[in-house]
Design a protein around this motif. Structure first.
Motif, mmCIF file in Angstrom:
data_model
loop_
_atom_site.group_PDB
_atom_site.id
_atom_site.type_symbol
_atom_site.label_atom_id
_atom_site.label_comp_id
_atom_site.label_asym_id
_atom_site.label_seq_id
_atom_site.Cartn_x
_atom_site.Cartn_y
_atom_site.Cartn_z
ATOM 1 N N ILE A 1 -45.795 -17.812 53.418
ATOM 2 C CA ILE A 1 -45.730 -17.259 53.992
ATOM 3 C C ILE A 1 -43.899 -17.860 53.780
ATOM 4 N N TYR A 2 -43.968 -18.834 54.263
ATOM 5 C CA TYR A 2 -42.615 -19.626 53.956
ATOM 6 C C TYR A 2 -41.502 -20.112 52.689
ATOM 7 N N LYS A 3 -42.431 -19.798 51.943
ATOM 8 C CA LYS A 3 -42.419 -19.904 50.972
ATOM 9 C C LYS A 3 -41.144 -17.887 50.485
ATOM 10 N N HIS A 4 -41.706 -17.645 50.375
ATOM 11 C CA HIS A 4 -41.864 -16.167 50.549
ATOM 12 C C HIS A 4 -41.463 -14.780 51.133
ATOM 13 N N ILE A 5 -42.690 -14.701 52.633
ATOM 14 C CA ILE A 5 -42.255 -13.724 53.323
ATOM 15 C C ILE A 5 -40.800 -14.048 54.477
ATOM 16 N N VAL A 6 -41.254 -14.959 55.214
ATOM 17 C CA VAL A 6 -40.103 -15.142 56.159
ATOM 18 C C VAL A 6 -38.412 -14.849 54.943
ATOM 19 N N PRO A 7 -38.051 -15.323 53.373
ATOM 20 C CA PRO A 7 -36.833 -15.103 52.718
ATOM 21 C C PRO A 7 -37.426 -13.554 52.694
ATOM 22 N N ALA A 8 -38.406 -12.562 52.223
ATOM 23 C CA ALA A 8 -38.400 -11.215 52.309
ATOM 24 C C ALA A 8 -37.575 -10.818 53.176
ATOM 25 N N CYS A 9 -37.602 -10.707 54.637
ATOM 26 C CA CYS A 9 -37.240 -10.682 55.315
ATOM 27 C C CYS A 9 -35.461 -10.428 55.223
ATOM 28 N N PHE A 10 -35.239 -11.500 54.786
ATOM 29 C CA PHE A 10 -33.322 -12.073 54.880
ATOM 30 C C PHE A 10 -32.731 -11.004 53.783
ATOM 31 N N MET A 11 -33.748 -11.468 52.846
ATOM 32 C CA MET A 11 -32.669 -10.730 51.711
ATOM 33 C C MET A 11 -33.393 -9.376 50.832
ATOM 34 N N ALA A 12 -34.338 -9.083 51.491
ATOM 35 C CA ALA A 12 -34.632 -7.334 51.957
ATOM 36 C C ALA A 12 -32.756 -6.654 52.114
ATOM 37 N N PRO A 13 -32.748 -6.733 53.263
ATOM 38 C CA PRO A 13 -31.985 -6.295 54.694
ATOM 39 C C PRO A 13 -30.236 -6.512 54.033
ATOM 40 N N LEU A 14 -30.529 -7.478 53.343
ATOM 41 C CA LEU A 14 -28.826 -8.104 52.891
ATOM 42 C C LEU A 14 -28.485 -7.694 51.692
ATOM 43 N N LYS A 15 -29.368 -6.730 50.611
ATOM 44 C CA LYS A 15 -29.403 -6.092 49.508
ATOM 45 C C LYS A 15 -28.522 -4.841 49.761
ATOM 46 N N PRO A 16 -27.501 -4.773 48.705
ATOM 47 C CA PRO A 16 -26.223 -3.452 48.673
ATOM 48 C C PRO A 16 -27.231 -2.367 48.945
ATOM 49 N N THR A 17 -28.221 -2.303 48.282
ATOM 50 C CA THR A 17 -28.830 -0.890 48.116
ATOM 51 C C THR A 17 -29.406 -0.473 49.740
ATOM 52 N N PHE A 18 -29.502 -1.476 50.472
ATOM 53 C CA PHE A 18 -30.283 -1.486 52.307
ATOM 54 C C PHE A 18 -29.361 -0.777 52.660
ATOM 55 N N ASP A 19 -29.020 0.303 52.823
ATOM 56 C CA ASP A 19 -28.520 1.294 53.694
ATOM 57 C C ASP A 19 -28.571 1.675 55.063
ATOM 58 N N LEU A 20 -27.681 0.655 56.324
ATOM 59 C CA LEU A 20 -28.288 0.582 57.617
ATOM 60 C C LEU A 20 -27.889 1.873 58.212
ATOM 61 N N SER A 21 -27.630 2.609 57.340
ATOM 62 C CA SER A 21 -27.131 4.258 57.637
ATOM 63 C C SER A 21 -28.143 5.569 58.013
ATOM 64 N N ASP A 22 -28.603 5.370 56.631
ATOM 65 C CA ASP A 22 -30.050 5.866 56.283
ATOM 66 C C ASP A 22 -31.572 5.700 57.529
ATOM 67 N N ALA A 23 -31.636 6.897 57.678
ATOM 68 C CA ALA A 23 -32.779 7.083 58.751
ATOM 69 C C ALA A 23 -34.078 6.254 58.650
ATOM 70 N N GLN A 24 -34.266 6.336 57.208
ATOM 71 C CA GLN A 24 -35.880 6.085 56.548
ATOM 72 C C GLN A 24 -35.874 4.317 56.665
ATOM 73 N N THR A 25 -34.458 3.609 55.948
ATOM 74 C CA THR A 25 -33.887 2.907 56.053
ATOM 75 C C THR A 25 -33.536 2.019 57.053
ATOM 76 N N VAL A 26 -33.902 2.571 57.933
ATOM 77 C CA VAL A 26 -33.198 1.911 59.787
ATOM 78 C C VAL A 26 -35.684 1.450 59.625
ATOM 79 N N LEU A 27 -36.085 2.720 59.721
ATOM 80 C CA LEU A 27 -37.522 2.539 59.969
ATOM 81 C C LEU A 27 -38.085 0.624 58.609
#
Length: 971
Positions: free
Chosen positions: A879-905
């Motif tokens: 959890i601490y090595k991989h899942i928690v970092p994933a919860c931050f690394m995924a949304p910080l990616k440039p491809t993670f577009d917060l104006s896209d409805a599917q991405t907001v979900l």
């Protein structure tokens, strides 16, 4: 020249040879390269400018090429040109235009059009700044010279396309510029342009019809945004009306008047304009439609009348909302006054003329619908429209039923428009419509033997159309309003008993069956008519008809008829089954005889047979026997063809055999659609029959050839059997799965995963041992396909992989959410870790919000299952090595577009995962975040804030906070 050219002042003659469409490929290639060179060169275009002005080349393709090079400069390089170069472009265009005035042989139209485009582009670039006198310069040069006028008018249409045309998408910047251009033109030069149009129309109306028509088109295009008084005045309108009497000009004059009428304006002014125009047209004799023989002109005239009528209706609609009753009544009178003309055009024998007036007709009926009561004249108008529609619905003698082409398609579209009118008539006066249809229908059915097919077809068609025009909930046309139900019942009785189903024309036959099925609830009220209709379905009128088109449609309609009335079929079941037996045979590919029904039609027949057997009142043993006699011939044919398939060497014959085998499986599958919760396979004692089918079909999975179609067919059958046979299907699943996992492609796996997911979701713990066994082989097969190298720009392969990845994550989600964590937990530490890493990778690395969302749902569920005190050994560490970092690394990616409805979900699921970790791990999670977040350059204040929000019980607050957190982080 304005400045020294980097290229010689003569052009590459050999490259120019490649401009000819008939030139060799190598020359064409060279011409393309030369074009690019001239475009990119800073001043190479000047060579082209000189060539145009001096008329160096007589070849049309070279002239066109020169204009293209100039066009490129103006469009993409204008701002970077020096003042001298910009001046050179202006001079070039004016000199070229001057040269045209003297030309005995004008340039070809495609060159004139290109020159007009280049002039229009120059105008757009320079009018507001460098060349405010653009139009005055052009008009002074051109005067009334016919060659010059032609290019001037083409240029005006090109300017309209660049600046006004609403069908062309413009950027906000272009839209702003275009508005400024139009404002500037209105202020400075529109009166001069209008005067030039008047002079051109007057000068050339008798000598140059082509120029006059061009000019009328320009007036029509510009009238929408210029001051209407410049055009809608006595001298201009009188000129246009005189053109309406000239054969070469009348159609274009009609279009021009239509644009004038269509201009948006105040409703009172619009009414006055239309009324004055109508008065003039009427006194000039244009309303005497029956005396006019030119149908092309009448089609345009009908469009004009339609425009005038719709404009008046719009004015009335606006005025009726004001308190001025007098003005509103006047506009209604104006509408009513056009109805006789509208009716003449609506009933015209030419459908184009009629179709062009339908809009006004429809709007007029809408007006009547809003009135509190109709006067006698209005009632008679409604009746006249009704009669016109009934008349115009008829096919004509030329309609080709066997080979429908463009004309037939246009008539079908026209019929749809007439149907809209009929539906609107029903809203205005349902009683009148019912009475009129009843009268026409009864009169025609009494003499159907002596009446032409189109009369008979339309009479039945009208009865059919009443079903939608007079709607009833769930098709209950035969209950409720007695006047309506008794009339409909009487018509249905007549339809069935008068013998019209024997009429020898396919259109009548089809209309008969369509109507019988639309009103199938009639037979619940009068079931005594069922036998005669069944016979019509089963004999030469229906399923045995000479036309394949009729047989095909009847197969579908018969299945609908039986589904609705299955409770009334008990007495006929075995008779029907024996009569359709030959239609249920599998047509082998080598037969050579065309089958009566296509494979798709046969699907309906098998479903119908299934419905009859399952819903009959006979005991379960009899149902089993009937189902067996229905499916045994399919199984026998399947075994025989499957034995042949591997021995067949010819690939085409192989494909035909595989196709036939697939159909056999599809037919068997379709019969199972008859079962329901009230009539299950078990209750009908049919399990054994379908288990036999399964045993017959499954060997196809190990067939060495034609794997794709065979696997697909058997897989679909398994999907059906999981629903119908329930746990009885389970013994067959392991072997089937083993075969389907051999030598897979991405598509095979993608289609196989839903089957396993369906089994998992339905049977849960019952299939746990099987899932534990198949889990890693399936996962390994997926990994293997995903790791296969594909060409970089092979989009199909990339899409297939993306879809497979999604299917894989969905499968893991199904297992996790079915509470079957033991399936994954039993795979050994190494395998579990491998799978978990793919989920982390899916959540973070692939820019696919659909898959990412699924991955976070899985992670959240696994934390819930294994993240507590007595969870899976080593999982808290993960959890601490991989899942928690994933919860931050995924949304910080440039491809993670917060104006896209599917991405907001996806972000929402990511937040829920964090929330679940905190629920399961408590203060330890907060402590970890306080150490981890600073490594992401998060300030101590924000870290503290985030940890506080995480400890709130309301998840909604956390979701909103995380969205803002990542939006800020990405700034």
């Amino acid at each position: 020249m304005a400045c020294e050219s980097a290229l010689p002042a003569i052009m590459d003659e050999q490259a120019l040879m490649g401009l000819n469409p008939n030139a060799d490929a190598c020359y064409r290639q060279r011409a393309l390269a030369y074009f690019e060179q001239l475009k990119e060169s800073l001043d190479g275009w000047e060579v082209c400018a000189e060539a145009l002005v001096k008329g160096v080349y007589s070849d049309d393709h070279v002239k066109f090429f020169c204009f293209q090079v100039l066009e490129h400069q103006i469009k993409f390089r204008h701002a970077s040109l020096s003042a001298a170069q910009q001046q050179l472009i202006r001079e070039t265009l004016m000199k070229w235009l001057q040269g045209q005035l003297m030309n005995v042989h004008p340039e070809k139209p495609f060159i004139r059009n290109k020159a007009a485009q280049v002039l229009a582009l120059t105008f757009v670039m320079e009018y507001l700044t460098l060349w405010p006198k653009f139009f005055f310069d052009i008009l002074a040069l051109v005067g009334l010279n016919p060659n010059g006028v032609d290019i001037y008018l083409r240029m005006l249409m090109a300017i309209d396309a660049e600046v006004v045309d609403r069908d062309i998408l413009h950027s906000p910047e272009e839209t702003r510029r275009n508005t400024l251009i139009k404002d500037g033109m209105r202020e400075q030069c529109i009166p001069a342009l209008v005067e030039s149009w008047f002079q051109i129309l007057q000068t050339y109306q008798h000598t140059h019809s082509e120029l006059t028509c061009q000019c009328l088109e320009v007036v029509g295009a510009y009238v929408s945004w210029i001051d209407l008084n410049l055009i809608a005045n006595d001298r201009f309108v009188n000129l246009l009306l005189s053109h309406m009497s000239m054969e070469e000009l009348r159609e274009e004059a009609c279009d021009c008047l239509f644009e004038i009428v269509n201009k948006g304006m105040d409703p009172v002014d619009k009414t006055k304009l239309v009324e004055s125009l109508c008065q003039v047209l009427q006194s000039a004799g244009f309303f005497n439609v029956e005396q006019e023989e030119d149908v092309d002109f009448l089609a345009k005239f009908s469009r004009l009348v339609n425009g005038m009528g719709q404009s008046l209706v719009l004015s009335w609609t606006k005025l009726s909302k004001t308190a001025d009753l007098k003005v509103s009544a006047e506009s209604l009178r104006a509408v009513e006054a056009k109805v006789p003309l509208m009716l003449q055009l609506l009933i015209h024998e030419d459908d184009d003329i009629s179709a062009n007036i339908v809009g006004f007709c429809y709007d007029y009926l809408h007006v009547l619908k809003q009135l509190p009561a109709l006067n006698e004249q209005q009632k008679s108008n409604v009746e006249a429209i009704m009669l016109a529609v009934m008349n115009k619905l008829k096919y004509d003698d030329e309609y080709n039923f066997e080979n429908e082409g463009e004309d037939e398609a246009m008539f079908v579209e026209y019929r749809k428009q007439l149907k809209m009118l009929l539906d609107r008539l029903a809203q205005v006066s349902p009683e009148l419509l019912l009475e009129s249809v009843h009268r026409v229908f009864t009169g025609t059915m009494q003499n159907w033997q002596t009446v032409q097919f189109m009369e008979v077809e339309v009479a039945i068609r009208l009865l059919y159309m009443l079903g939608e025009a007079l709607p009833a909930s769930h098709g209950a046309h035969f209950s409720g309003d007695t006047a309506k139900t008794s009339t409909l019942q009487a018509m249905m009785r007549t339809l069935i008993s008068c013998g019209v189903s024997e009429y020898q024309h396919s259109s009548v036959t089809l209309e008969f069956f369509e109507t019988v099925v639309r009103y199938d609830k009639f037979f619940l009220v009068e079931p005594q008519h069922i036998p005669s209709v069944l016979m019509a379905f089963l004999d030469h009128r229906g399923l045995r008809h000479s036309s394949p088109k009729v047989r095909s449609r009847v197969a579908y309609l018969f299945s609908r008829f039986i589904k609705t009335l299955h409770k009334h079929m008990n007495a006929f079941i075995e008779d029907i089954l024996s009569r359709i037996q030959d239609l249920l045979e599998l047509a082998p590919p080598e037969n050579g005889f065309p089958a009566l029904l296509s494979n798709d039609d046969q699907l309906f027949m098998f479903e119908t047979a299934g419905v009859l057997i399952v819903n009959g009142e006979s005991p379960a043993e009899r149902k089993q026997a009937l189902m067996r006699s229905l499916l045994t011939p399919l199984m026998e044919a399947f075994r025989m063809l499957l034995a042949k398939l591997p021995q067949e060497g010819d690939e085409e014959r192989q494909a035909a055999l595989a196709d036939c085998l697939s159909h056999a499986v599809g037919f068997a599958s379709r019969t199972s659609k008859a079962f329901s919760n009230k009539q299950t396979v078990k209750q009908c004692s049919c399990s054994e029959v379908y288990l036999d089918c399964l045993q017959t079909f499954l060997p196809a999975l190990s067939c060495p050839v034609q794997r794709g179609p065979l696997r697909s067919a058997v897989r679909s059958f398994l999907h059906r059997m999981i629903i119908c046979l329930e746990e009885e299907v389970l013994p067959f699943i392991p072997a089937a799965s083993q075969h389907m996992l051999k030598d897979c492609e991405a598509k095979d796996l993608q289609e196989f995963i839903p089957l396993i997911s369906q089994i998992t979701a339905k049977f849960k713990n019952q299939v746990s041992p099987f899932l534990q066994e198949i889990f890693m082989p399936l996962v390994m097969a997926i990994f293997e396909v995903l790791s296969r190298p594909a060409e970089e720009n092979d989009q199909t392969a990339a899409l297939e992989k993306q879809m497979l990845r999604r299917s894989y994550f969905s499968f893991i989600q199904t297992i996790a959410s079915s509470g079957m964590n033991e399936v994954m937990a039993s795979q050994g530490a190494e395998n579990i870790e491998r799978v978990l890493f793919t989920i982390i990778q899916g959540a973070v690395d692939f820019p696919d919000p659909v898959a990412q969302k699924t991955c976070f749902i899985i992670l959240s569920r696994l934390v819930e299952l294994w993240g507590g005190k007595d969870g899976l050994v080593g999982f808290p560490d993960f959890i601490y090595k991989h899942i928690v970092p994933a919860c931050f690394m995924a949304p910080l990616k440039p491809t993670f577009d917060l104006s896209d409805a599917q991405t907001v979900l996806t972000l929402s699921e990511c937040t829920l995962t964090l929330h679940m970790i905190h629920l399961k791990r408590g203060p330890e999670c907060v402590q970890f975040l306080q150490e981890y977040l600073p490594s992401l350059q998060v300030s101590p204040e924000i870290t503290q804030e985030l940890c506080q929000v995480l400890q709130q019980p309301d998840v909604k607050v956390l979701k909103n906070y995380m969205k803002v957190f990542f939006q800020q982080a990405k700034l």
